[in-house]
Each structure stands twice: as structure tokens, then as C-alpha cells.
Write an enzyme that holds these catalytic residues in place. Structure first.
Site, short mmCIF file in Angstrom:
data_model
loop_
_atom_site.label_atom_id
_atom_site.label_comp_id
_atom_site.label_asym_id
_atom_site.label_seq_id
_atom_site.Cartn_x
_atom_site.Cartn_y
_atom_site.Cartn_z
N MET A 7 -0.14 31.73 -9.51
CA MET A 7 1.05 31.24 -10.20
C MET A 7 2.31 31.45 -9.13
O MET A 7 3.06 32.42 -9.34
CB MET A 7 1.27 31.93 -11.49
CG MET A 7 0.40 31.26 -12.64
SD MET A 7 0.92 31.85 -14.25
CE MET A 7 -0.36 31.18 -15.11
N GLY A 18 4.19 24.07 -16.28
CA GLY A 18 4.56 25.43 -15.82
C GLY A 18 3.99 26.70 -16.83
O GLY A 18 2.96 26.31 -17.38
N ILE A 67 6.18 40.74 -10.98
CA ILE A 67 7.74 40.60 -11.33
C ILE A 67 8.24 41.92 -11.95
O ILE A 67 9.16 42.37 -11.78
CB ILE A 67 7.40 39.67 -12.65
CG1 ILE A 67 7.37 38.48 -12.03
CG2 ILE A 67 8.56 39.50 -13.46
CD1 ILE A 67 6.84 37.15 -13.11
N HIS A 119 11.32 40.81 21.44
CA HIS A 119 11.71 42.23 21.39
C HIS A 119 13.29 42.38 21.37
O HIS A 119 13.74 41.31 21.98
CB HIS A 119 11.13 42.90 22.59
CG HIS A 119 11.80 44.23 22.65
ND1 HIS A 119 11.24 45.37 21.84
CD2 HIS A 119 12.61 44.89 23.33
CE1 HIS A 119 11.97 46.45 22.11
NE2 HIS A 119 12.81 46.11 23.06
N GLY A 168 3.22 44.66 -12.13
CA GLY A 168 2.73 43.59 -11.28
C GLY A 168 3.88 43.39 -10.24
O GLY A 168 4.91 44.00 -10.39
N CYS A 198 11.26 28.44 -11.65
CA CYS A 198 11.60 28.95 -10.38
C CYS A 198 13.01 28.89 -10.03
O CYS A 198 13.51 30.10 -9.62
CB CYS A 198 10.97 28.20 -9.21
SG CYS A 198 11.27 28.49 -7.38
N GLY A 216 4.34 46.79 -17.25
CA GLY A 216 3.87 45.98 -16.52
C GLY A 216 4.22 46.33 -14.93
O GLY A 216 5.37 45.96 -14.67
C1 LIG Z 1 11.00 36.24 -12.87
C2 LIG Z 1 10.13 35.63 -11.88
C3 LIG Z 1 10.33 35.56 -10.56
C4 LIG Z 1 9.45 34.49 -9.83
N1 LIG Z 1 9.58 34.83 -8.52
C5 LIG Z 1 8.85 34.19 -7.57
C6 LIG Z 1 8.84 34.18 -6.29
O1 LIG Z 1 9.62 34.96 -5.60
N2 LIG Z 1 8.18 33.24 -5.38
C7 LIG Z 1 7.24 32.44 -5.98
O2 LIG Z 1 6.73 31.80 -5.21
N3 LIG Z 1 7.15 32.24 -7.29
C8 LIG Z 1 7.93 33.11 -8.27
N4 LIG Z 1 7.85 32.89 -9.63
C9 LIG Z 1 6.84 32.02 -9.90
C10 LIG Z 1 7.27 30.60 -10.12
O3 LIG Z 1 8.46 30.58 -10.65
C11 LIG Z 1 6.39 29.92 -10.75
O4 LIG Z 1 5.04 29.90 -9.93
C12 LIG Z 1 6.69 28.29 -10.40
O5 LIG Z 1 8.04 27.91 -11.08
C13 LIG Z 1 5.67 27.38 -11.06
O6 LIG Z 1 6.16 25.96 -10.93
P1 LIG Z 1 5.67 25.04 -12.02
O7 LIG Z 1 6.34 23.63 -11.35
O8 LIG Z 1 4.35 25.02 -11.95
O9 LIG Z 1 6.48 25.15 -13.31
P2 LIG Z 1 7.83 25.63 -13.87
O10 LIG Z 1 8.61 25.94 -12.75
O11 LIG Z 1 7.53 26.73 -14.97
O12 LIG Z 1 8.34 24.43 -14.37
C14 LIG Z 1 7.53 23.69 -15.59
C15 LIG Z 1 8.95 22.79 -16.15
O13 LIG Z 1 8.25 21.75 -17.17
C16 LIG Z 1 8.81 21.55 -18.32
N5 LIG Z 1 8.08 21.54 -19.30
C17 LIG Z 1 7.01 22.19 -19.93
N6 LIG Z 1 6.77 21.41 -21.25
C18 LIG Z 1 7.18 20.24 -21.05
C19 LIG Z 1 7.13 19.10 -21.80
N7 LIG Z 1 6.19 19.05 -22.82
N8 LIG Z 1 7.72 18.06 -21.46
C20 LIG Z 1 8.65 18.08 -20.59
N9 LIG Z 1 9.16 19.06 -19.92
C21 LIG Z 1 8.21 20.24 -20.09
C22 LIG Z 1 9.87 23.05 -18.36
O14 LIG Z 1 11.05 22.72 -18.76
C23 LIG Z 1 10.21 23.48 -16.79
O15 LIG Z 1 11.14 22.75 -16.28
C24 LIG Z 1 8.66 33.66 -10.28
C25 LIG Z 1 8.38 33.69 -11.64
C26 LIG Z 1 9.34 34.52 -12.61
C27 LIG Z 1 9.19 34.43 -13.98
#
Ligand SMILES: Cc1cc2nc3c(=O)[nH]c(=O)nc-3n(C[C@H](O)[C@H](O)[C@H](O)COP(=O)(O)OP(=O)(O)OC[C@H]3O[C@@H](n4cnc5c(N)ncnc54)[C@H](O)[C@@H]3O)c2cc1C
Length: 575
Positions: free
Chosen positions: A424, A252, A292, A551, A290, A149, A288
Site C-alpha cells: 500500500m 484506494g 503511519i 564526498h 507501524g 496520497c 499502532g
Molecule cells: C497518513 C498517510 C501517509 C502516507 N504516506 C505515504 C508515503 O509517504 N509514501 C507512500 O508511498 N505512501 C504513503 N501513503 C499511502 C498512499 O497514500 C497510498 O498507498 C496511495 O494513496 C494509494 O493510491 P491509490 O491510487 O490506490 O488510492 P487513493 O490514493 O486512496 O485514491 C483512491 C481514490 O478513489 C476514489 N474513490 C474511491 N471509491 C470511489 C468510487 N466508488 N467512485 C469514485 N471514486 C472513488 C477516492 O475518492 C480517492 O480519490 C500514506 C497513507 C496515509 C494514510
């Protein structure tokens, strides 16, 4: 044959109702559709109609008394039928039902040890909440805090989109009375620098919040050893073992790259690559359509890049209400974006300096060339490297299986965010994090997915909550739709974002309850909060109508769309 009349469930969160008034007396004849009784919940008052015919033989719950939903409130019988064996007087509900709160377990030093894997919006929020509730928390991340994020998702895309929007405003300054002399151009390098500054500011904020809450942060890759231990491998190859009472997996997601021949070529990007380009390309093909893909299409197109979108489905933005998505598609085409729907990329090949993309369409095949190809066909949960096999965590189509309390199949191990394959979205990950942390610390908590807002930062913006019209139809709901075109809204006109824009409200006809709100227009992503609250509170359309809206605001159109449901919009001609 005698039957029970029961307390109906009138809304998603209704657990009990109070009978305000019976419209029939014991012994009265009841016909189908007759008003039986008025029931009041903490939200609404409704008159319940009879579904069956018969004699109202016995009232079990009288005026002013409450009953749980589905509990019998009366008995309907045939004329002269003996119901003595049938009658079991229902006890009216005791009002002061207490919610059970479990006490958390503690280890020797008096604190529960919670380990969070992943520091994205799911993980860092879960860590803070668990620490607030008294846990000793360790958070492990292999990358930068803030996860997808903050680093390569929500925030950087919106930084770039913000500049792209201002750039377009400036280019068309004369429309709003601004004369610009000389060249206007985007300085991509300094825009990239601004993006990095904002990211590091926000990552610094998260780091500070974790420290302030006493969360220990360990940088490294986590993998399970057993139910109570993980191994964390650091960048220098060294590793440590961390013990925990409870674990939250918040690892994530990552881009899914389909096995199309040529995806490995230089110039084929995922969303992270597209955010970090050294220079703007002349043209780009986005695979795609969607959320993104559409945001990147808006971004690059606004910055003067020729954009082609290829979408396999017959329409773009599959999760969005079809009427809204069609309006978006029309506007995108109007701004010069080429969109191929029902189209499939078959190969990507190098062609001199360009990439040649072969597209299979319904009737013909097409070849489009561009400097870059962005693959944005979806994301999948990161489970790889976690050694989930060591703890037998159950997966469901690649995602970690969880219940609404974010519990996996293994007691004491929770999972949240993108890795669970639910919605997601960053705000969903954060709320799931709070639910997991609370359950670990003994507070009963559960996710509800009925009122999750979703936003798309195109220009104008798109935002929605609840059911689309297609979903309402599919579920067999007897629904009503109100649409207010934003061309009739003063503030939208001031911001000159009127083309095809609208607010669409979908209601359940029976109770006039709002079940879906879809906004395509300026400020949509801020406005959707009103719709989300309406759904959360199971608001009826009248509650929106009788709410005074300021308004001039785009928000006024929410009230107009609600009025349109009843064909009494003031600032539009009704159907
Ligand atoms: C281009 C793009 C635009 C987006 N825009 C939006 C938006 O506008 N609004 C919105 O709500 N969502 C948006 N999203 C989606 C949003 O980013 C995700 O839904 C959100 O980040 C998910 O949060 P999370 O905590 O599940 O995982 P993540 O944010 O993916 O964080 C996971 C973390 O886990 C760590 N990790 C993974 N495996 C391990 C391991 N084995 N050991 C230690 N650390 C690990 C990674 O390094 C990472 O820092 C967007 C996504 C993308 C790709």
C-alpha cells in the site's frame, strides 16, 4: 544413469545465458564441485560447478553458444553408459527473439474507451498513460483528485513533518552555532494553511496534466451496472451512465478502525483527523506502531506533544529489518516518546476533558490518559459502493484479486493500488497503473515486486528495499551482512544525526548479489534509490564497491556498507 546438465537461472531476470568456456572436455571425469563452464548473462559472468559426479559424455551447447535457462547444455553419464537414445542435440538460441506486442482493439470512433475509477496516484497515472497510448479516457472520482496520497496521506504528513524537523533544528540551533533570541514556537494555524496551499497546488497540477492529456474528469461516485457500464452519482443526487471497453478500479483504501469499546468517542481520530486538528493537543496516544503511527509519533513529539505509542507486536515497524527497527525504537524512546510493545488497547473511556485508554500488557495492565487517541492500526481497500457483485469481481481477503498484469478475474476489468491489497504505497499504485494501462492498450506489461522501496519519514529517516535479514534467514538463503555505522560518515556528523544510524546491506553469499538494503539515517529516503537500482539490476556487492561515490555525502556510506560485507570497510574497524 545419464542426466542433463542445464543452463542455470542465475538471477531473477535471467532468461538465457551464453557459455563462454567449458572447463571440461567430452569424456572427462567430473567430480562434485568441479568447475564445469563459465556462463555469461547480460549482467554477470559465473563459473558453474558440477552438482553430480560422472563422465561428461556430450556437450550440447558449445563455447560461445547461448541457451535458455533450464535448457540442457550437456549430458553427464556413468562410465561406459550408452547415451545414444538420450542425446537430442539442443539448438543454440537464436539471438533476435522478438517480443510480441498486441494491437489494441478500437471502437467505432477509432479509440478504445477506458474508464478509471479513482483519481489517486494509481488512477490518475493510469489515466494519463492510457491517454498517451491513444485511449479515450474518463476518470471518475468521488472526492478530490490526487486521492489519499495528495490530500490526506503522503504529502500533508510530509509538509507537517518538514516543519517539525526545522522547528527541532531551530530549538537546538546552538548545537550548530546558531544563537536564537526570543521565543520560538510553531504557528499551527499557518502551518495548516501551508499544508492546504501545497495540496491545492499539487491537485491543480494533476488536474492540468489530466486535461493536457485529454482525460475527461467526472466528479461523482461510481458503481458497476454491468461489465461495460458504470453509474456515476453526483453530489446533487443526479446520475449518469458511462460506457467503457475497459475499466481500471483504483478506489484506494481507508483507515481500518478496530472494534475497541470507545473508538466512537470524540477525540478518537484516524490519520485524516490527526492531520486536520484545529490545535495541537497536550498529549496523544497512538494505537499502532507501524509506518503511519511512527511518522505521527515523530511529528507530534517534535512539536512538543507528549506521545505514547501502543503496539500489539513485540516490536514497532513490523515490515522493517529488526535491527534497524530496534535502533529506531531506542532513538524514539530517547526523544521522550513512551512505547508499549506486546500491548493491547482494551477500552477507551471519557475521563473529564481527557480520554482514558486501558492497555493490557504482558504482565500488568496500564491506564494512560490523553487529549486525543489516534487509531493507526492499518488500512483496508475501498470496495464498498462499487457494486462489484454486478460483475462478479473476485475478492481475496477483502482486496480485489489481480494477477501481475493487474487483471482481475473479469476480462477487461483491471484493479490497481491500495484496493488490490499489495504494497500500500503511492509509487506502487502508480507503477501498477502504468502496467494496467499498457496491458489494456496492447503492450505486454507486468509488475515485479522484488525491488519496491519503502520509506518512513521519522527523524532520521528510514528506507529499505529487498529482503530483511529475518526474511533471508526464513528463506534459507546463505547470506552475508555488511553494516556501516553512520557515526563514521562525515556528512551525517555535519547533520548531527549519528545516534544508532546505519546502512545495512544483505547479500546472497553465492554470487555476492545484493538482496536487501536498509538505511536508517539522514537522506535515507533519497538514498534508497541507489539500493533499488542495485536490486533491479541484480547488482553484486563489487559493483557497488567499484562505483565512485561523491564526498562528502551520506551516499559514500553505501559503498562502505558494501565494503563491510567483505570485511574491508575503509572508514570502520572490520569484524
Ligand atoms: C497518513 C498517510 C501517509 C502516507 N504516506 C505515504 C508515503 O509517504 N509514501 C507512500 O508511498 N505512501 C504513503 N501513503 C499511502 C498512499 O497514500 C497510498 O498507498 C496511495 O494513496 C494509494 O493510491 P491509490 O491510487 O490506490 O488510492 P487513493 O490514493 O486512496 O485514491 C483512491 C481514490 O478513489 C476514489 N474513490 C474511491 N471509491 C470511489 C468510487 N466508488 N467512485 C469514485 N471514486 C472513488 C477516492 O475518492 C480517492 O480519490 C500514506 C497513507 C496515509 C494514510
Amino acid at each position: 544413469m545419464a542426466i542433463n546438465i542445464v543452463m542455470p537461472k542465475l538471477g531473477l531476470t535471467m532468461s538465457e545465458g551464453t557459455i563462454i568456456k567449458w572447463h571440461k572436455n567430452e569424456g572427462d571425469m567430473v567430480k562434485k564441485g568441479d568447475s564445469l563452464f563459465d556462463v555469461e548473462t547480460d549482467k554477470i559472468t559465473n563459473t558453474i560447478e558440477a552438482k553430480e559426479e560422472g563422465i561428461l559424455a556430450k556437450i550440447l551447447i558449445g563455447n560461445g553458444k547461448s541457451a535458455l535457462v533450464t535448457a540442457p547444455v550437456a549430458i553427464l553419464s556413468d562410465e561406459g553408459e550408452d547415451i545414444s537414445s538420450f542425446v537430442k542435440e539442443e539448438k543454440p538460441l537464436e539471438k533476435d527473439i522478438k517480443v510480441a506486442v498486441h494491437q489494441s482493439e478500437t471502437n467505432e470512433d477509432g479509440k478504445k474507451k477506458v474508464v478509471v475509477i479513482g483519481g489517486g496516484p494509481g488512477g490518475y497515472v493510469a489515466a494519463i498513460r492510457a491517454a498517451q497510448l491513444g485511449a479515450q479516457v474518463t476518470l471518475v472520482d468521488k472526492g478530490s483528485l490526487g486521492g489519499t496520497c495528495l490530500n490526506v496521506g503522503c504529502i500533508p504528513t510530509k509538509v507537517l513533518l518538514h516543519t517539525a524537523e526545522i522547528y527541532q533544528e531551530v530549538l537546538h540551533g546552538k548545537d550548530i552555532g546558531i544563537q536564537i533570541e526570543g521565543n520560538v514556537k510553531v504557528d499551527w494555524a499557518s502551518l495548516q494553511q501551508r499544508k492546504e496551499n501545497i495540496i491545492s497546488h499539487l491537485v491543480g497540477g494533476v488536474t492540468g496534466l489530466l486535461a493536457a492529456n485529454g482525460v475527461e474528469v467526472v466528479i461523482g461516485t461510481a458503481s458497476f451496472i454491468d461489465r461495460h457500464q458504470i453509474k456515476v452519482t453526483k453530489e446533487d443526487g443526479s446520475s449518469i451512465t458511462i460506457n467503457g471497453d475497459d475499466f481500471i478500479i483504483a478506489s484506494g483504501s481507508e483507515p481500518f478502525i478496530p472494534p475497541i469499546p470507545g473508538v466512537e468517542l470524540e477525540g478518537v481520530l484516524d490519520s485524516t483527523g490527526a492531520l486536520n486538528l484545529d490545535a495541537l493537543p497536550e498529549d496523544i496516544i497512538i494505537v499502532g506502531g507501524g509506518v503511519i503511527g511512527t511518522e505521527f509519533a515523530t511529528l507530534f513529539n517534535s512539536l512538543g506533544v507528549k506521545v505514547t505509542v501502543v503496539e500489539m507486536l513485540p516490536y514497532i515497524l513490523p515490515p522493517i529489518d529488526r535491527e534497524v527497527a530496534a535502533a529506531v525504537e531506542e532513538n524514539m524512546i530517547g526523544t521522550g516518546i513512551d512505547i508499549f510493545t506486546s500491548a493491547k488497547v482494551t477500552t477507551i473511556e471519557k475521563d473529564g476533558e481527557k480520554l482514558k485508554v486501558s492497555i493490557s500488557l504482558d504482565r500488568e495492565d496500564k491506564v494512560v490518559k490523553a487529549d486525543k487517541v489516534l487509531m493507526s492500526v492499518g488500512r483496508r481497500g475501498v470496495t464498498r459502493g462499487l457494486n462489484l457483485e454486478a460483475v462478479n469481481i473476485r475478492l481475496d481477503r477483502g482486496a480485489i484479486y489481480v494477477d501481475n498484469g493487474m487483471r482481475t478475474n473479469i476480462e477487461g476489468i483491471y484493479a490497481i493500488g491500495d484496493v488490490t491489497g499489495k504494497n500500500m504505497l503511492a509509487h506502487v499504485a502508480s507503477d501498477q497503473g502504468i502496467v494496467a494501462a499498457e496491458n489494456i492498450m496492447g503492450i505486454d506489461s507486468a509488475m515485479k515486486y522484488d525491488a519496491i522501496p519503502a520509506c518512513v519519514y521519522t527523524k532520521p529517516e528510514i528506507a529499505s528495499v529487498g529482503m530483511t535479514e529475518e526474511e533471508a534467514k526464513k528463506k534459507g538463503i546463505n547470506y552475508e551482512v555488511g553494516i556501516f555505522p553512520l557515526v563514521n560518515n562525515g556528512k551525517t556528523l555535519i547533520m548531527k544525526e549519528v545516534e544508532n544510524t546505519m546502512i545495512k546491506i544483505i547479500t546472497d553469499k553465492k554470487y555476492d548479489e545484493i538482496i536487501g538494503v536498509h538505511i536508517y539515517g539522514p537522506r535515507a529516503t533519497d538514498l534508497i534509490t541507489e539500493g533499488t537500482l542495485a536490486l533491479r539490476l541484480e547488482a553484486t556487492v563489487d559493483e557497488l564497491i567499484t562505483t565512485v561515490h561523491a564526498h562528502p555525502t551520506v551516499g559514500e556510506a553505501m559503498k562502505e556498507a558494501a565494503l563491510a560485507v567483505k570485511n574491508i570497510a575503509i572508514h570502520a574497524v572490520n569484524k
